[in-house]
Design an enzyme around this catalytic site. Structure first.
Site, PDB file in Angstrom:
ATOM      1  N   GLU A 176     -17.553 114.967 -79.235  1.00 20.52           N
ATOM      2  CA  GLU A 176     -16.946 115.838 -78.236  1.00 20.52           C
ATOM      3  C   GLU A 176     -15.489 115.415 -78.082  1.00 20.52           C
ATOM      4  OE1 GLU A 176     -18.111 118.436 -77.096  1.00 20.52           O
ATOM      5  OE2 GLU A 176     -20.287 118.301 -76.866  1.00 20.52           O
ATOM      6  N   CYS A 190     -19.490 120.593 -78.917  1.00 19.46           N
ATOM      7  CA  CYS A 190     -18.590 121.024 -79.987  1.00 19.46           C
ATOM      8  C   CYS A 190     -19.350 121.057 -81.306  1.00 19.46           C
ATOM      9  CB  CYS A 190     -17.398 120.086 -80.078  1.00 19.46           C
ATOM     10  SG  CYS A 190     -16.177 120.336 -78.776  1.00 19.46           S
TER      11      CYS A 190
END
Length: 264
Positions: A121, A2
């Site tokens: 994440e 991410c």
């Protein structure tokens, strides 16, 4: 991976750790301080190795200087019409970067390291997404493999220096939260990765771009997967409390209270 990580060490500390020269004073971008919630388009610290140039701009092929530089996260290819394309080019897949027009020149000669304490994440747990912080267990910076580029505006303004994080397939317990992870370069391979003269067909470069399962396992085995507060979801939230472990067994209301208390 991410699009969020933490980078909290100063440029001077990064220069010391990576045996580099602090060249951040040369940047036209703002020099970042401790950032516990690094997001795309922010200024970030990077480590590069280049041949120094004389007053006429001629590079000295016999010398290489490793330095800490400031870049904007989100790579803007030199051929881009405007820099907004960088907003969606924060990551590049290590398996195919050398085939993509936006990255292949950088793979050859503009590789960098992006120091980080770790990255975030999110994993869906029930109706919510629980954030995790992935970090090393020895206190040393993680060296995320990166690519960088120059972009020059047509009006002749200041060039923009940008970077992307290379990612690879996640392995081991990290697969529980995401199928990708940053490509991490061990310290004994920094010199090879940063070498501006390493050709695209060099076996050493291929080995770093396409690490074996054993190589990845040796890195992941030294990582900690830590649940943290959902306060990190908002890019405006900052501070070391974002990295603190939360108790997933705590009642939901207690977790919400913790999140609200993080910024004091």
């Amino acid at each position: 991976m991410c699009g969020r990580y933490a980078s909290t060490k100063s440029a001077a500390d990064i220069a010391d750790e990576f045996q580099a020269v602090d060249a951040t004073q040369e940047s036209t971008l703002p020099v970042p301080g401790a950032d516990y919630n690094v997001a795309p388009t922010k200024s970030v610290l990077s480590v590069v190795a280049r041949h120094p140039r004389d007053s006429d701009g001629k590079a000295d092929p016999n010398r290489t200087v490793r330095s800490v530089r400031v870049m904007r996260w989100g790579l803007v290819p030199s051929w881009a019409k405007d820099p907004s394309i960088g907003n969606r080019m924060i990551n590049a897949r290590s398996e195919t970067a050398d085939e993509k027009p936006a990255y292949r020149k950088a793979v050859v000669s503009r590789r960098c390291l992006l120091p980080a304490e770790g990255w975030y994440e999110w994993r869906r747990e029930g109706k919510a997404k629980q954030p995790y912080f992935v970090t090393g267990t020895d206190g040393a910076s993680l060296a995320m493999a990166g690519l960088w580029e120059f972009w020059r505006p047509k009006d002749g303004g200041e060039p923009l220096v940008t970077a992307a994080v290379l990612t690879t397939a996640a392995i081991g317990p990290l697969t529980d939260i995401h199928d990708r992870m940053p490509l991490l370069v061990p310290s004994d391979h920094w010199e090879t990765w940063l070498n501006p003269d390493l050709g695209p067909d060099a076996d050493e470069l291929a080995a770093l771009l396409h690490p074996s399962e054993d190589d990845l396992t040796s890195v992941v085995d030294r990582m900690e997967l830590r649940p943290v507060s959902s306060k990190v979801n908002n890019v405006r939230n900052e501070g070391p409390a974002l990295l603190e472990r939360v108790d997933l067994a705590a009642p939901v209301e207690e977790q919400k209270t913790l999140a609200l208390d993080l910024n004091g």
